[in-house]
Structures are given as C-alpha cells and as structure tokens.
Design a protein around this motif. Structure first.
Motif, PDB file in Angstrom:
ATOM      1  N   MET A   1     -94.406 -62.019 -30.491  1.00 24.92           N
ATOM      2  CA  MET A   1     -95.552 -62.240 -29.625  1.00 24.92           C
ATOM      3  C   MET A   1     -96.783 -62.526 -30.459  1.00 24.92           C
ATOM      4  SD  MET A   1     -95.221 -58.335 -28.529  1.00 24.92           S
ATOM      5  CE  MET A   1     -93.537 -58.612 -28.843  1.00 24.92           C
ATOM      6  N   LYS A   2     -97.627 -63.369 -29.887  1.00 24.36           N
ATOM      7  CA  LYS A   2     -98.808 -63.798 -30.641  1.00 24.36           C
ATOM      8  C   LYS A   2     -99.985 -62.892 -30.370  1.00 24.36           C
ATOM      9  CE  LYS A   2     -98.228 -68.763 -31.158  1.00 24.36           C
ATOM     10  NZ  LYS A   2     -98.637 -70.045 -30.613  1.00 24.36           N
ATOM     11  N   THR A   3    -100.626 -62.470 -31.388  1.00 23.70           N
ATOM     12  CA  THR A   3    -101.924 -61.832 -31.197  1.00 23.70           C
ATOM     13  C   THR A   3    -102.702 -62.111 -32.458  1.00 23.70           C
ATOM     14  OG1 THR A   3    -103.089 -59.747 -31.132  1.00 23.70           O
ATOM     15  CG2 THR A   3    -100.804 -59.622 -31.813  1.00 23.70           C
TER      16      THR A   3
ATOM     17  N   GLN B   1    -105.523 -60.848 -33.192  1.00 25.95           N
ATOM     18  CA  GLN B   1    -106.457 -59.801 -33.570  1.00 25.95           C
ATOM     19  C   GLN B   1    -105.760 -58.808 -34.497  1.00 25.95           C
ATOM     20  OE1 GLN B   1    -106.386 -59.903 -29.785  1.00 25.95           O
ATOM     21  NE2 GLN B   1    -108.457 -60.519 -29.300  1.00 25.95           N
TER      22      GLN B   1
ATOM     23  N   PHE C   1    -105.539 -52.286 -34.261  1.00 24.01           N
ATOM     24  CA  PHE C   1    -106.567 -51.273 -34.037  1.00 24.01           C
ATOM     25  C   PHE C   1    -106.065 -49.984 -34.645  1.00 24.01           C
ATOM     26  CE2 PHE C   1    -109.438 -48.468 -32.202  1.00 24.01           C
ATOM     27  CZ  PHE C   1    -110.428 -49.159 -31.531  1.00 24.01           C
TER      28      PHE C   1
ATOM     29  N   ALA D   1    -110.772 -45.890 -34.033  1.00 22.64           N
ATOM     30  CA  ALA D   1    -110.991 -45.693 -32.608  1.00 22.64           C
ATOM     31  C   ALA D   1    -111.561 -44.314 -32.326  1.00 22.64           C
ATOM     32  CB  ALA D   1    -109.682 -45.882 -31.868  1.00 22.64           C
TER      33      ALA D   1
ATOM     34  N   ILE E   1    -118.649 -50.231 -34.246  1.00 21.03           N
ATOM     35  CA  ILE E   1    -117.752 -51.256 -33.722  1.00 21.03           C
ATOM     36  C   ILE E   1    -117.498 -52.336 -34.762  1.00 21.03           C
ATOM     37  CG2 ILE E   1    -117.558 -53.095 -32.024  1.00 21.03           C
ATOM     38  CD1 ILE E   1    -119.210 -51.167 -30.187  1.00 21.03           C
TER      39      ILE E   1
ATOM     40  N   MET F   1    -113.035 -55.080 -35.079  1.00 20.93           N
ATOM     41  CA  MET F   1    -112.621 -55.688 -33.825  1.00 20.93           C
ATOM     42  C   MET F   1    -111.402 -54.994 -33.239  1.00 20.93           C
ATOM     43  SD  MET F   1    -113.858 -57.656 -31.889  1.00 20.93           S
ATOM     44  CE  MET F   1    -113.068 -57.165 -30.381  1.00 20.93           C
ATOM     45  N   ALA F   2    -111.664 -54.379 -32.123  1.00 17.61           N
ATOM     46  CA  ALA F   2    -110.596 -53.599 -31.491  1.00 17.61           C
ATOM     47  C   ALA F   2    -109.476 -54.489 -30.976  1.00 17.61           C
ATOM     48  CB  ALA F   2    -111.176 -52.800 -30.342  1.00 17.61           C
ATOM     49  N   ALA F   3    -108.296 -54.119 -31.241  1.00 15.33           N
ATOM     50  CA  ALA F   3    -107.147 -54.851 -30.694  1.00 15.33           C
ATOM     51  C   ALA F   3    -105.957 -53.921 -30.662  1.00 15.33           C
ATOM     52  CB  ALA F   3    -106.826 -56.065 -31.548  1.00 15.33           C
ATOM     53  N   PRO F   4    -105.781 -53.260 -29.587  1.00 22.00           N
ATOM     54  CA  PRO F   4    -104.644 -52.335 -29.536  1.00 22.00           C
ATOM     55  C   PRO F   4    -103.336 -53.096 -29.676  1.00 22.00           C
ATOM     56  CG  PRO F   4    -105.574 -52.666 -27.356  1.00 22.00           C
ATOM     57  CD  PRO F   4    -106.487 -53.360 -28.314  1.00 22.00           C
ATOM     58  N   GLN F   5    -102.514 -52.597 -30.547  1.00 18.29           N
ATOM     59  CA  GLN F   5    -101.194 -53.203 -30.708  1.00 18.29           C
ATOM     60  C   GLN F   5    -100.239 -52.361 -29.883  1.00 18.29           C
ATOM     61  OE1 GLN F   5    -101.127 -55.856 -32.833  1.00 18.29           O
ATOM     62  NE2 GLN F   5     -99.053 -56.376 -32.243  1.00 18.29           N
ATOM     63  N   ALA F   6     -99.590 -53.000 -28.974  1.00 17.81           N
ATOM     64  CA  ALA F   6     -98.676 -52.252 -28.115  1.00 17.81           C
ATOM     65  C   ALA F   6     -97.511 -51.740 -28.938  1.00 17.81           C
ATOM     66  CB  ALA F   6     -98.165 -53.143 -27.018  1.00 17.81           C
ATOM     67  N   PRO F   7     -96.859 -50.729 -28.456  1.00 18.02           N
ATOM     68  CA  PRO F   7     -95.669 -50.255 -29.156  1.00 18.02           C
ATOM     69  C   PRO F   7     -94.639 -51.368 -29.237  1.00 18.02           C
ATOM     70  CG  PRO F   7     -95.821 -49.303 -26.951  1.00 18.02           C
ATOM     71  CD  PRO F   7     -97.113 -49.988 -27.229  1.00 18.02           C
TER      72      PRO F   7
END
Lengths: 222, 701
Positions: B1-3, B5, B8, B13, B33, B38-44
């Motif tokens: 998957m592309k992200t 960012q 995070f 945080a 901040i 730059m916040a970018a939560p990475q999903a599990p």
C-alpha cells in the motif's frame, strides 16, 4: 486593542477573575483540550471499515480507512476491481488523505484559538472540527459514488456491471460480493470530539457573553 | 500500500498529546508538530488487526443431541448400506466435516514414484504430493524450474530422473519432531533429499559419492545435527569395478553422517563423512536418544557375504544370505566417529571422507551384537533404554538393553570378532528380552501407554506387546508379552503411530502400510493401489480396531512419519513478492510491475514478465531462432491459493507460480514458429484469457 479586534477577541479577563469562578471560566478550555486530545488520538485509529464477503474468500476481504491512508486487502480488491474497470482505490481521495493529518493539526490550532476568543467568533474557529466527522462520511460517499460510476468501458466485465454505489455505511451487494461498511473507533472519537467542542462552546459562550455584552455596553457608554 | 508520509512514532505523538492536554501556548505546539515530522499513523500490518476466522478449526463446542428421528434415519441408513455399529463408530472416528482440518499430518514416502505424499489423519485424505527425485508437472518441478535441484542428484554421464524414496525423517529438536524439515533417501541411487516444510518443496539432493545403494535413509540424530544414510547392497566404493570373487576384499557397506546446517536448510557436504563397513547389507538405522544419545544402531543381513549366482547353479541370494543363524546389529559411537573425522583419521574416496574399518576398530567406534538372522527394523524405545530388532524370518522381536550394551563395551565383553576384526559383543550380555509375536515381524513403533507395535508381514497383522523396565508401570499386563493382534489387509510392511518414533509418542492412530490390497478396492487393471489402513490404538489392551482403508494409487509408499498438525507452520503465500523458493529469499532479478521488458544481448535474450489475474505482462514475446532465452516471471498475487501456471507449448516448459513466487528458466529457442503460452492452473473467471504468444522468428539460412 482596536475596537474591531476587541470585538473579535472579546473581553480579556484577569487571572484573579478566573480564579474567583474557576468552574465558569476554566471548564470550557478544559473541555476544548479534551476535545483536542480525542481528535489527536482518533488520527491513530481507523475511521472506517469495509468487509467484502464472497464464497471464495472465506475470511473476507478487509478495507480500513484512516485519516491519511487506506489499508487492508487493497491490492487484492484492486485486482478484482480491474475486471469491472474500477479505478484503483488509492486514486480516491488522494488529496484528502495527503491533507488529512494537516487538516487535523489545523483544527487543533483553531480549537486552541477558540479558547482564546471570547466572542461569538469562536464558533467560526471550531466549525471545521465540529463538522469534521460528517465531512469525512460525505466525502467517503462521494468517492464511493465516483468510483462506482466511472468504470472503464473497455474492462473485461464492463458489459455485465452497471454503475453502482457501495453504501458508506451498511450493507451493499456487487457481483458475488456483499459489502459491509461501518464507522471505526477513530470516527466515533472524532464525533465525541465534535460533541465535546459543541458543549464547550456553549459553556464558553455562557461564561463570556455577559462580559462581552458588558464590554459593548461600556464601549457604547464611553 | 502506498503512503508517502513518514511513520508516526509514538515517541512524538505522546509529548504532543501531553502538550495539548496541559493547554500549552500555541508556538510550543507548533514546534512540537514540526518536530514530529508530520503525523502519519501507520496502520498495523495487513492481517495484524484483522479478526480472522481460524481456518479449519472445529466449530464451537456444544453437546450434540440426536433426535429419535435422527436415530431412525441412522438405523435405516445402516441397514440399507449394511453397516455394523463398529462401522459407524469407525466412520465417526475418521470422518472430517467439510472445512475441518486433520489432527495429524503424515509424510509417506512414495517408493519408486520418487515422491513424498502428505496425508491427513484420521481422514486419510491425500493433501498433496511433493516431487523429490522425479519431475512432476503440476508442481512445476523439472519442467523449467527445479531442474537445478534435480541436476544436483545426477551422476557423471547420467541424468537420474527417478528415485526409490524409502524412509522420510522429520527434523527433530531434543528427539521430538519440530516440523521444520523433512529428509528422504533414494535407495536406487544412494541419494538424500532435503524438503523445507515452509513451502513443502525439495531444496536439495545430495548424491552419496562413495556408493550406489542405500536403505537406512533417512534417520536424524535427536537435534538433527546429522542425517543418517545407511547403505544397502554393498559395492566397491567410488564407482570402482570388482568381480564377485573379490566381494570380501573390494565390496563395502557404509553409513554416512550428513551434517545438516539448519540455518541454511541444507546438507553441508564439507562437514559430512562416511564410515566404511563390511559388505554385509546394512538395512535400517535408528539414532539413539536420551539414555543412548550419541549412539546409532543399524541392523544388517548377508553376513554370509553371499554373491548370488542362480544362473551358475549357485545358491540364489534369497538362500545364500540366510544360511547363518545370526547377523550383526551395528552399534556406532557418533561422538567418537566425529572426533576421528575432525582429527583427520579418514581416507578420501571420490573426494569424500571415509573412516576406514581399522580406524573404527582402533578408535572404538564400531561394535557388533549378534541378532537373529536377516532381521528387519531397528527401533529405539522413546526413553532410549532399549533397541528392538524385529526377526523377519524369526517370530520374535529381540530387545537389547542400551545400558547393557554400554556396559559390555566398557568391560570388553566380546564373544568373538568378525572376519574384518570388528568386536562382537556377547549376545547374552546385551540382550534384555525376546518376545514371540508371530510370523514375519518387521518394524516397531511405540505409544504413550508402554506398548510397542510391531508389523507382522506373513501374519498380515499388527501386534501390540508390552515393554518392560520403567514402562511396566504404564500398562496392566506383564512386561515383554504379546497383548493382541489385529489382522490387516494385506502384507504389512512398515507401520507408524502418531509421533511413534520420537521421545514422546502420542499413542493415537497407527498406520498399517500394507503392500498388497488384493480385494480391498475396485481393481484398476492388474496394477493395484497399496492399502494404508488406519488403526485406532487409543485404548489399551486388546482393543485395536482398523477404522479406515485408504488406497494409495500413486506410488509404493514404504515408511511414513506422523506429526501433530499444529507443529507445522507452512507459509500460505510466499513472504514477499519476488520470492525465490530455491534460496528462500527475494530474487533481486525478479521482475517488478512496471519494469517488464525483453532485453537482448547478442543471442542472449532475457524476458522479464509479471503474472497477475488474469494476464501476463508482456503478452507478446518475440525471439530469433537459436536464441538463448532466460525467462523470469514474478507472480504478483498475495491471496492464498491464487496460483498461476505458466506453460509454453512445444518447449516442455510448465511452471507453478504460487503467490509471490519468482521463477527463472532457460532454454534455447531452437524451433521457429508461434507458441502460445498460457496459465495452466485455473486462476480466475478469465483464466482462459490468461495467454500470450511466444514467436520464434526463423533464422535466415
């Protein structure tokens, strides 16, 4: 402070004044802080889930949307969607995803700002945060519509699939798939944040409106 | 998957959240901040958070109730189909409802099919075959891919494209199956193969450099440090020539210690060595464990040194090898053998280290103990205190005490020496017991209730008998006594109980590996399937019913091992796209999407192709007649069971591309014409459309 600015920012109060009625003046900023915490935490949680069920996927396929990304079986769903000519999932809402976290940060600033604005203009500052959860769903539904209605006419199964809109919440059907969409914990937290902000604003206004009115009256009497 | 960012980090945080909580002034938050990059939560990871239904698990337990209607239906069914209550019980013990997985997985050798079969127990359903010594098109083994592995097993001037797989051996840790690797020997050519149980594919074939026939392969030492390959028909070492008159002088038996490098998943030839043995025909081996850890045991026949000659009116082998009353149980000290090897006390044959008989004697590595003539099966009890030799031509099993063996060696209680000078331990000093079981005892396995099970070939039966010593307290019967026999159909060879040759047998299920089926199944012409029978050994005493017959119509299975299914952890897709199963790593040359191409360098053409439902990319490949073609394909699939095939008609190419697999094959485009290539594994609704054209432009002559 110019008359205009003082109208926008509202009356200033001294620390002694606040201390005298802490409940009245400190509660709204405290609630706004809680709202901001909720909003920050929500960014780490999923806003939306979709499960796709079909006979040959006994475990189902999963999609999960965060403020800034779409994860799960994206590749597999894209692979299947190519048969009906649907654009790639990650082509959807790319601007929104790229901006998502910045928007949340901007909202945090605005909400922080609202605590310092003791006039009705505070509403304007918290408005984005208030509407954010609703906006998320509206935007999602728009993209679902857009993807379901812009199918490649040259795709292998283009003739057998009519344009369709998977519901952003609830159950839909497309081909052999059943789609089950639901809001995620992040979205609910954003809603809680929104609600808290609205309440905070109510108390904020209740605390400062008499002072604001008095300020105007004083100004008028000068 | 592309992200696009960055990740995070919680470290960023948390302070951020705390700043907000205490209502810090704006500029401070701003800096916070900015620092957080730059916040970018990475999903599990994709399946980390997923609530997955466990595949193959039994449904939630709740008491099953039969209505009177059910019972009536069952009664009618039983009458209509002529099923006895025992039959119904057997069905209830073995039937697996759709989607439920088996409790045990059996790995059975495929005999001269050169394969291994993977079978679920108790359902006895064949799950798949594993091609080992034999090309097999469905797995894409030997038709473009896998050729390199098969080639490792070739000998000079001869391609070997079949094998006679005999004894599968699961890798062990502390004497218990660990489910990581499987080894199997090829009796016909003295070879050994390594199968990786992450993907159930053959990774390595090693050819024994000194001999041409083995039988006792494979058996592993308790931690799989060594894989044992015992010889069978003695030959002059190193492909040398010698007449039958020179048998005693020039022919030799052997046992080879193949060093296994678990991290690499390969036999390490450089740390492997063999022991020169007299030209008795070594039969089976078993590695000692616990009480006798560090020893290995092998039985033998033809201590007569018979050389046959029925055509010369000499006694045929079957008579010549059975003249003496006793043959020799081989007792080998692995530690001492290893020490002699490390000390360089060996000679090289065909470049392979062989410890000579005189060294074995001088270093105290090899001892013999008399065993009733021409026995079969040598099996160490789970606690390592006894070794069981089955009589074959003698109705007894003979049990040796490993403690007595060690004592006799220490006290030099030898009755004599053989003609090669190898000391023979006094039989009475090492024998613990003999149990008369019946005719043709062959192989023995064990359970958790103090019983041993021995196959009786001539009686066509499985016998249950009691062990003594510390096992005596586990069963109510007298030690060293026959308890019961269950007839099997027919001519049982090996048998196998669940984990029955480990330090902790499970005492559940036993497979009777019957050589003949005769009337058990519909006759498929004159060549009949073998019959695997499932025997329920869970109850002790005399109860030991046969509960299932399973025809094996794809080879002549010889021996099997049965492992608890939850000890196996196979991949369901390859870990990453572009995976090379041969190196078990990413293939750096694996084509990536968007980089598909055909590259020409003189007469060498390299094709970089990707495959995904339902197309290959590219779909047209053109070369010139005579070009050397190297073709790379990557499967882009990440979904379980989304396997593609790839064949080129007319070029003998067929691959199996499992999800994520990268494959490379070479051939010379020596036939001009147009050859469609297509997907041979039904992959999708548009499977037939998954096709392309390979065009070979004629050379201008």
């Amino acid at each position: 402070m110019s008359p205009f600015l003082s109208r926008v920012f509202g009356p200033r109060v001294s620390p002694e004044f606040v201390r005298a009625d802490r409940m009245r003046y400190s509660l709204p900023p405290l609630m706004l802080s809680l709202a901001r915490i909720a909003l920050v935490v929500s960014v780490f949680l999923p806003y939306w889930h979709m499960t796709l069920e079909a006979p040959q996927y006994p475990e189902g396929l999963e999609l999960t949307a965060y403020v800034n990304q779409l994860v799960g079986d994206v590749r597999e769903i894209d692979g299947l969607n190519h048969y009906i000519g649907m654009r790639k999932l990650n082509d959807a809402a790319s601007l929104e995803r790229a901006m998502g976290v910045w928007m949340v940060i901007a909202m945090l600033f605005l909400v922080e700002g609202a605590a310092l604005v003791h006039s009705r203009w505070a509403l304007l500052l918290v408005l984005p945060a208030l509407l954010f959860p609703l906006g998320f769903l509206v935007d999602l539904q728009y993209w679902l519509y857009s993807h379901g209605h812009n199918l490649d006419p040259t795709a292998p199964l283009s003739s057998s699939v009519k344009p369709f809109v998977p519901p952003a919440l609830g159950i839909g059907n497309i081909g052999q798939f059943r789609t089950i969409a639901s809001a995620g914990t992040g979205w609910y937290l954003a809603c809680a944040s929104s609600l808290l902000t609205a309440l905070a604003l109510f108390f904020h206004r209740r605390a400062y409106k008499p002072l604001y009115d008095r300020m105007l009256a004083e100004k008028a009497s000068i | 998957m592309k992200t696009n960012q960055t990740k995070f980090s919680l470290a960023c945080a948390l302070p951020l959240a705390m700043l907000i909580a205490v209502g810090a002034p704006l500029p401070v938050i701003g800096v916070g901040i900015a620092r957080s990059a730059m916040a970018a939560p990475q999903a599990p990871p994709t399946d980390g958070g997923k609530k997955k239904k466990k595949i193959g698990a039994a449904k939630e337990e709740k008491a099953v109730e039969f209505t009177p209607e059910n019972m009536a239906q069952l009664q009618k069914l039983a009458n209509d189909r002529k099923l006895t209550p025992d039959d119904l019980m057997a069905a209830a013990k073995t039937f697996q409802p759709s989607g439920r997985h088996d409790e045990y997985i059996m790995f059975a050798s495929g005999g001269h099919s050169g394969q291994v079969f993977v079978i679920g127990v108790p359902s006895m359903r064949l799950l798949r075959s594993i091609a080992v010594f034999t090309p097999e098109p469905w797995q894409g083994y030997g038709y473009g891919v896998g050729n390199d592995v098969l080639k490792e097993g070739d000998i000079p001037n001869q391609e070997l494209r079949w094998g006679d797989t005999h004894h599968p051996a699961l890798s062990e840790t502390k004497g218990d199956y660990d489910g990581e690797f499987l080894f199997i020997g090829d009796k016909a050519n003295a070879r050994l193969a390594v199968i990786d149980l992450r993907d159930f594919e053959t990774k390595q074939i090693v050819k024994n450099p000194i001999t041409m026939s083995d039988h006792g392969a494979a058996f592993v030492t308790p931690n799989t440090d060594y894989v044992i390959e015992g010889g069978q028909y003695a030959v002059p070492f190193g492909n040398a020539y010698a007449t039958s008159d020179e048998y005693q002088k020039s022919y030799r038996g052997m046992v080879t210690y193949w060093k296994f490098d678990r991290a690499k998943g390969r036999i390490d030839m450089s740390k492997s060595f063999a022991l020169e043995l007299p030209p008795y025909w070594q039969d089976l081996f078993d590695a000692g464990k616990l009480a006798c850890d560090g020893l290995i045991f092998g039985n033998s026949f033809n201590s007569e040194l018979a050389t046959g000659g029925i055509e010369l009116n000499k006694p045929p082998f079957e008579a010549g090898t059975t003249q003496r009353d006793m043959d020799y149980l081989h007792i080998i000290d692995t530690k001492k053998a290893e020490a002699a090897f490390n000390a360089g006390k060996f000679e090289k044959v065909n470049g392979f280290p062989v410890i000579k008989i005189e060294t074995l004697i001088a270093e105290g590595i090899l001892f013999f103990a008399p065993e009733p003539k021409s026995p079969h099966g040598v099996d160490v009890t789970p606690n390592g205190q006894y070794v069981v030799i089955a009589g074959k031509l003698d109705p007894h099993v003979t049990i040796y005490s490993t403690e007595k063996i060690k004592k006799a060696i220490a006290e030099k209680k030898f009755s004599s020496k053989d003609s090669y000078g190898i000391p023979i331990l006094d039989f009475d000093a090492v024998m613990e017991a003999q149990v008369e079981l019946g005719l043709g005892p062959l192989h023995t396995q064990f359970d958790d209730k103090g019983y041993a099970y021995t196959s009786l070939f001539l009686d066509s039966a499985v016998s249950r008998w009691t062990l003594g010593g510390e096992y005596s307290s586990l069963h109510p019967e007298q030690p060293w006594k026959l308890v019961s026999k269950t007839p099997v159909q027919y001519n049982i060879g090996h048998l196998c109980s669940a984990e029955g040759d480990t330090v902790s047998p499970d005492g559940k299920y036993l497979i009777a590996m019957n050589k003949w089926a005769i009337d058990r199944f519909f006759p498929t012409g004159p060549l009949l399937a073998q019959n695997f029978q499932l025997v329920d050994i869970e109850q002790g005493g005399t109860a030991m019913p046969v509960i299932y017959d399973s025809p094996i119509g794809v080879g002549e299975p010889h021996y099997c091992q049965m492992i608890k299914a939850d000890k196996l952890h196979p991949w369901t897709i390859y870990p990453e796209i572009g995976w090379d199963p041969q190196t078990q790593a990413i293939d750096p040359k694996a084509p990536k999407p968007g980089q598909e191409k055909v590259v020409r360098d003189g007469k060498n053409v390299e094709v970089y192709m990707t495959a995904v439902r339902s197309h290959y990319f590219p779909e047209n490949v053109e070369v010139n007649e005579g070009d050397n073609v190297t073709w790379h394909i990557t499967s882009m699939e990440r979904t379980m069971d989304a396997t593609h095939g790839f064949c080129i008609g007319g070029y003998n190419i067929n691959l199996s591309l499992e999800p994520g697999e990268a494959a490379t094959f070479h051939f010379v485009a020596n036939k001009a014409g147009v050859y469609p290539y297509y997907c041979t594994e039904f992959c999708s609704a548009l499977h037939l459309e998954m096709v392309g054209y390979f065009r070979v432009k004629p050379a201008v002559h």
